[in-house]
Design an enzyme around this catalytic site. Structure first.
Site, PDB file in Angstrom:
ATOM      1  N   ASP A 164     -31.927  55.441  13.397  1.00  0.00           N
ATOM      2  CA  ASP A 164     -30.801  55.577  12.466  1.00  0.00           C
ATOM      3  C   ASP A 164     -31.067  56.761  11.532  1.00  0.00           C
ATOM      4  O   ASP A 164     -32.140  56.836  10.919  1.00  0.00           O
ATOM      5  CB  ASP A 164     -30.702  54.262  11.664  1.00  0.00           C
ATOM      6  CG  ASP A 164     -29.459  54.184  10.810  1.00  0.00           C
ATOM      7  OD1 ASP A 164     -28.452  54.816  11.162  1.00  0.00           O
ATOM      8  OD2 ASP A 164     -29.503  53.452   9.794  1.00  0.00           O
ATOM      9  N   ILE A 166     -24.714  47.870   9.882  1.00  0.00           N
ATOM     10  CA  ILE A 166     -24.900  46.860   8.839  1.00  0.00           C
ATOM     11  C   ILE A 166     -26.363  46.791   8.417  1.00  0.00           C
ATOM     12  O   ILE A 166     -27.241  46.536   9.253  1.00  0.00           O
ATOM     13  CB  ILE A 166     -24.516  45.438   9.358  1.00  0.00           C
ATOM     14  CG1 ILE A 166     -23.133  45.406   9.982  1.00  0.00           C
ATOM     15  CG2 ILE A 166     -24.689  44.399   8.259  1.00  0.00           C
ATOM     16  CD1 ILE A 166     -22.002  45.397   9.022  1.00  0.00           C
TER      17      ILE A 166
HETATM   18  P1  13P Z   1     -25.109  49.448   4.744  1.00  0.00           P
HETATM   19  O1  13P Z   1     -26.511  49.291   4.241  1.00  0.00           O
HETATM   20  O2  13P Z   1     -24.178  49.858   3.674  1.00  0.00           O
HETATM   21  O3  13P Z   1     -24.664  48.274   5.519  1.00  0.00           O
HETATM   22  O4  13P Z   1     -25.125  50.692   5.757  1.00  0.00           O
HETATM   23  C1  13P Z   1     -25.919  50.635   6.893  1.00  0.00           C
HETATM   24  C2  13P Z   1     -25.844  51.906   7.638  1.00  0.00           C
HETATM   25  O5  13P Z   1     -24.809  52.555   7.688  1.00  0.00           O
HETATM   26  C3  13P Z   1     -27.037  52.352   8.343  1.00  0.00           C
HETATM   27  O6  13P Z   1     -26.874  53.596   8.929  1.00  0.00           O
END
Ligand code: 13P
Length: 304
Positions: free
Chosen positions: A86, A229
């Site tokens: 991510d 999330i």
């Molecule tokens: P949140 O922590 O706001 O759910 O976002 C998660 C996210 O977009 C990870 O890339």
């Protein structure tokens, strides 16, 4: 041996059929187990992802990959699992490709757009040679900016990155990581629709925690196929853990309430419950329904 799906077919199906598959961040062992359990019990595919910070906290990208793979094996997980980096930079994307992650996000939004595009193309080449999926980010996902969110993604950038060969595209559409501030203006559906009309790739909604259900559903109806999330589960974990401590269960020495396996259990179970609720919001299709539909399609083909 655990197998990681690259998710390309899964997210294409989701966009075509107007549902979404959750991309759930892992922060540790408990998070991983809670998320795998929710997916297995609902028979839905899931994407587990790790941020650079969380990977560092746990001991590195290799540790995370091995931990998720070992949990898949020891929990007998039978639903497809996608393992994604991510918000990776260039170096971490290359590292995760070499390690065998099945998906990477190269987040070059802070670079000048030409450099972002050039580096994205290099990552796409390296990843696609190995069957690994690539997500890019255009515009900017907000970080506690206030009511407007980050920077809106442009349709022009969406077309450019689509043509470069990305498999998924994260777009800034007023969304924000973390808790949404008071007076947040909501998602920009006009821009989302313009982007979705211009490119057929599955679109990604970052900052999926705390967006009202009707807005999440509308975004999915317009082309969002992956919803990220993290904060939602952190809050669920925090709330349940706080209750355990406020109820003084950790002080129950006779029952060893201080044992981390007991102390962390309510929070872990709360993550599984929160994820099941999210799966129902996203309408994530179960693999059993997917198989039923596939055999139905085949049967009708045979009749023709
Ligand atoms: P949140 O922590 O706001 O759910 O976002 C998660 C996210 O977009 C990870 O890339």
């Amino acid at each position: 041996m655990a197998y990681f799906d690259n998710g390309n077919q899964i997210f294409k199906d989701a966009r075509r059929e107007h549902y979404a598959v959750g991309a759930y961040n892992t922060n540790n062992l408990e998070w991983t187990r809670a998320e795998l359990r929710a997916a297995e019990e609902t028979r839905t595919p899931l994407l587990i992802q790790v941020s650079t910070g969380a990977a560092k906290y746990m001991g590195g990208y290799k540790f995370v990959k091995d931990m998720v793979a070992d949990q898949i094996d020891s929990m007998n997980i039978s639903v497809p699992v996608i393992l994604n980096l991510d918000h990776g930079d260039y170096e971490s994307a290359k590292e995760c490709i070499a390690l065998g992650y099945s998906s990477v996000m190269f987040d070059g939004h802070a670079l000048p757009v030409e450099e972002n595009l050039a580096k994205t193309k290099e990552i796409i080449k390296l990843a696609h040679e190995r069957g690994i999926s690539v997500e890019a980010e255009i515009g900017k996902i907000g970080e506690n900016q206030g009511a407007d969110g980050g920077e809106l993604a442009s349709v022009e950038d969406a077309i450019t990155f689509y043509k470069a060969g990305v498999d998924k595209l994260a777009c800034g559409i007023g969304n924000i990581h973390g808790v949404y501030p008071e007076g947040w203006k909501g998602l920009n559906f006009d821009r989302l629709k313009e982007i979705a009309d211009a490119v057929p790739v599955p679109l990604v909604l970052h900052g999926g925690s705390g967006i009202p259900e009707d807005q999440v559903k509308k975004a999915i109806s317009l082309g969002i196929a992956k919803v990220n999330i993290n904060t939602e589960f952190q809050l669920a974990f925090q709330k349940a853990t706080r209750k355990y401590i406020e109820d003084k269960k950790d002080l129950d020495t006779a029952n060893k309430g201080y044992d981390p396996r007991k102390l962390l259990l309510p929070g872990t179970e709360a993550i599984t419950a929160a994820m099941k609720e999210m799966i129902s919001w996203l309408g994530t299709k179960s693999i059993d329904d997917e198989l039923k539909d596939a055999s139905f399609d085949r049967a009708s083909l045979n009749e023709e």
